[in-house]
Design an enzyme around this catalytic site. Structure first.
Site, mmCIF file in Angstrom:
data_model
loop_
_atom_site.group_PDB
_atom_site.id
_atom_site.type_symbol
_atom_site.label_atom_id
_atom_site.label_comp_id
_atom_site.label_asym_id
_atom_site.label_seq_id
_atom_site.Cartn_x
_atom_site.Cartn_y
_atom_site.Cartn_z
ATOM 1 N N CYS A 1 0.818 -1.062 0.086
ATOM 2 C CA CYS A 1 0.132 0.033 -0.105
ATOM 3 C C CYS A 1 0.802 1.157 0.006
ATOM 4 O O CYS A 1 1.596 1.294 -0.818
ATOM 5 C CB CYS A 1 -0.942 -0.036 1.202
ATOM 6 N N HIS B 1 -3.956 -4.411 -0.740
ATOM 7 C CA HIS B 1 -3.617 -5.164 0.662
ATOM 8 C C HIS B 1 -3.429 -6.606 0.418
ATOM 9 O O HIS B 1 -4.621 -7.143 0.373
ATOM 10 C CB HIS B 1 -4.317 -4.804 1.479
ATOM 11 N N GLU C 1 -2.836 -9.034 2.477
ATOM 12 C CA GLU C 1 -3.126 -9.587 3.620
ATOM 13 C C GLU C 1 -4.918 -9.401 3.716
ATOM 14 O O GLU C 1 -5.319 -10.217 4.701
ATOM 15 C CB GLU C 1 -2.643 -8.975 4.841
#
Length: 238
Positions: A103, A212, A214
């Site tokens: 990011c 992202h 994750e």
């Protein structure tokens, strides 16, 4: 164009601790960025042994270093500088040791960011400037597809999947020129509201994603596993 929310279902991450029998050691740089625990958990699930720390020696010795970032470009740069992250990134890359930005951790790899009319210096690993998206709806928030180039390692097996973005600013041009016979960086693009921007870069030891991983379900887990499999295992005491 942004697609409807929902995690990718077809991509499955495989453990990254493969032929060499031990989990790759990864340091997530602890510079005060929010919600980094989700990054740690995602990397652990993908097969890494993870430490969240700003310790210089641990960051330099790790097989991989992850530089997360959320919020404003200038604030993230200040946090990175405060823990010596600029020197850690520079030294690791000088030795060919892998770094992954996430990011705003991608954005700060460029020369500068321009937010609210204020220009802030970045880490300068890539030429160019991060600017506000030119779209009717900003921020760009939600699931979106990407355009990965042929030969991408990060996107192996997940080129048709969607990833989760949350950002108002982006690098909207790639300005690094080819140097002699050196391998050209692989640049992945995405689009929001008709505005194209850089979604990921693979540039030797330095990789980064605007989205992202994750928060990107199975596709993000597979991408992290792909990155972990590229990490050299450096000498360590047993």
């Amino acid at each position: 164009m942004t697609t409807a929310p929902g995690p990718a279902q077809s991509a499955r991450a495989e453990p990254a601790a493969g032929e060499q029998g031990s989990a790759p050691r990864v340091v997530v740089l602890d510079h005060g960025s929010g919600n980094v625990r989700s990054v740690v958990r995602a990397l652990e699930a993908a097969g890494a042994a993870v430490e969240l720390t700003a310790d210089r020696e641990m960051a330099l010795a790790a097989d991989g270093l992850v530089v997360p970032g959320v919020g404003a470009f200038a604030a993230t740069m200040a946090q990175i500088m405060a823990v010596g992250g600029d020197r850690l990134v520079e030294r690791r890359l000088a030795g060919g040791r892998p770094v992954l930005g996430i990011c705003v951790g991608l954005q700060v790899m460029f020369d500068a960011g321009d937010e609210h009319g204020e220009r802030s210096a970045g880490l300068g690993q890539w030429p160019g400037e991060v600017t506000r998206l030119e779209a009717d709806v900003v921020p760009h928030m939600g699931w979106n597809t990407v355009e990965a180039p042929e030969g991408s390692t990060l996107f192996a097996g997940v080129t048709e999947e969607r990833f989760y973005f949350v950002h108002s600013y982006a690098a909207r041009r790639w300005e690094m020129e080819q140097i002699g016979s050196l391998t050209a960086p692989l640049v992945t693009w995405s689009e929001h509201g008709g505005d194209r921007f850089i979604a990921a870069v693979e540039n030797g030891a330095l990789c980064a994603t605007q989205f992202h991983p994750e928060k990107s379900g199975d596709a993000g887990a597979a991408l992290l596993a792909n990155w972990l499999r590229t990490l050299p295992r450096y000498d360590r005491e047993e």
